[in-house]
Design an enzyme around this catalytic site. Sequence first.
Site: not given
Length: 476
Positions: A250, A284
Site C-alpha cells: 500500500e 496517502c
Amino acid sequence: MTAYPELGLYIDGEWIGTAGREKMAVLDPATGESLGDLPLAGAADLDRALEVADRGFRRWRDTAPEARATILLRTAALIRERIDALAEIATREQGKILAEAKGEGLAAAAMLEFQAGETVRIYGRILPRPAGMRSLVLHQPVGPVAAFCAWNFPLLNVVRKISPAIAAGCSIILKPSEETPGSAVAILKCFQDAGLPGDVAQILFGVPDMVSRHLLASPVTRKLSFTGSVPVGKHLARLAADSMMKTTMELGGHGPVLVFDDCDLERTLDTLVTHKFRNAGQVCVAPTRFYVQDGIYEAFAQGFAERTRKVKLGSGLDSGVQMGPLANPRRPEAIGELIEDARSAGARVLAGGSVIEGKGFFFEPTVIADVPLEARAMNEEPFGPLALMRPFGTIEEAIGQANRLPFGLAAYCFTENARRQNLLADAIEAGMVSINATRLTWPDAPFGGMKDSGFGSEDGPEGIAAHLTTKAVHIA
C-alpha cells in the site's frame, strides 16, 4: 494527561527496554521536545524474533478460528475501553487533533470486529469428480509475516497489519514507525491483555534498512506487508522477490479530485476542505490535485481559500484546534520547497504558504491555483496541507488529467449526473474512487491501489485472503 508509555521491543511475550541497545528520542511535533527514548533492535533481537515467529506460526495455524476470533473481539473491546488514552498518545507523538485520533482508534476497533467474523468464513470448496474421488481447494495461512507501517495513522496502521494476519492463522513481526512507537506499544498491550500469545505477534523498532533486509532475507518470512512511500515499497519488493514471498504493497498516492459544474458547490467545498486538511494533509488518500470545471473554477478556488484561512492551527490536544503540526521537522521544509517551485512557475498562492515560526513543526494550510503541470507538486506526492488547483473543460480532459500520473490509490469525483458517475467509476485509474463523498476506509471494503500505488488489498475479506495460500488436494 495520559502518561506516555514506556517504550520497548516486544519479543516472545517480553517487553525489552533500552539496556544494552542503541536508542533514539521520540519527539512531540507540537513542541519539538522529547517524549521518551526508543530502543532499537540489533541482529540478535531480529534472529530471536524470527525464531519465535516460526514457532508461533506452527501453533497458531492449528488454533480454532473461533478462538482467534475471540481474541480479536477482546482486543476491540479493550481499544474501545481505552480509547481516550490511546487517542492522547497518538496525538502527542504524531500531531493530529484529538478527535481525529479518537476516530482512528474506533475505526481500528471496528476493523477487528469485522475480521473476527471473517475468521470462521475462510472457505474452500469441493470440486465435482467421478464417484469415489474428491478434489478439494483449501485456503491455508501463508506463514510468518514481516509487516512495516507508516507513522501517519499510528493506531489504525498497526491493527491493519496485525488483525488480518492473526485472523488468517499467521504469526507476525511488525516494525511500526520509529516516530510513533507509543501508539504501537499501547495497541499491542491491548492484544496482549486480550490473551494473544506472545509468539504470535511481536513488534520491533530499529534502523529501517537493516531491519527490512534481515527479516526479508530469512526463510522464515513468507509474506511482506508494507505501507509507505513508493521508492521504499519498490526497494522492499525487490528484496522480497529473492524468496518469492507473497506481498501486499500500500504505497503513496496523489489523489485527483474532479469537480463538475453541476455539483452542490457549497456542500462540496465544505466536504473537501475538511478532508484535505485532515491530519494536516499527511494521508496517502488525501485529495490533492483539484481539477475544477471552467464555469465554477474561480468560485471554487476562492471558496476553498476562504474556508482554508479559517482553519485553526495548534496543538492537537487543545480544544477548538482543527489542524495540528506536521509529524516531523523534515515536512515543513519539504512543503515550503514545493510551494516556492509552484510560485516560481506562475501559480497563485490564495491562502497560507508559510512555516509557522516558533516551537513545533507547523505549516499553514495552503491553497495554490493555476498550478502548471510541470510544477513539482503536480508530480510528486506533497503529503502535507497543500491543495493544488487547475481548471478543465471536458470530461475527457478531466479523466486524462486524473490518470496522468503513475499513482493510482484514491480519486474523488463530484457530480450529480448519474451517467457521468458511472463513466467516472469505470474510467478513473485508482484502487478506490469516491463520488460525492470522501470516506474510503470501511471495515468490509478493500483498501489498496494500482500502478505505482501498489498492489493487493488490506481490509475487508480481501485483507485476510492476502494472508492465505491456495492448495488443491486430489483424493482417489
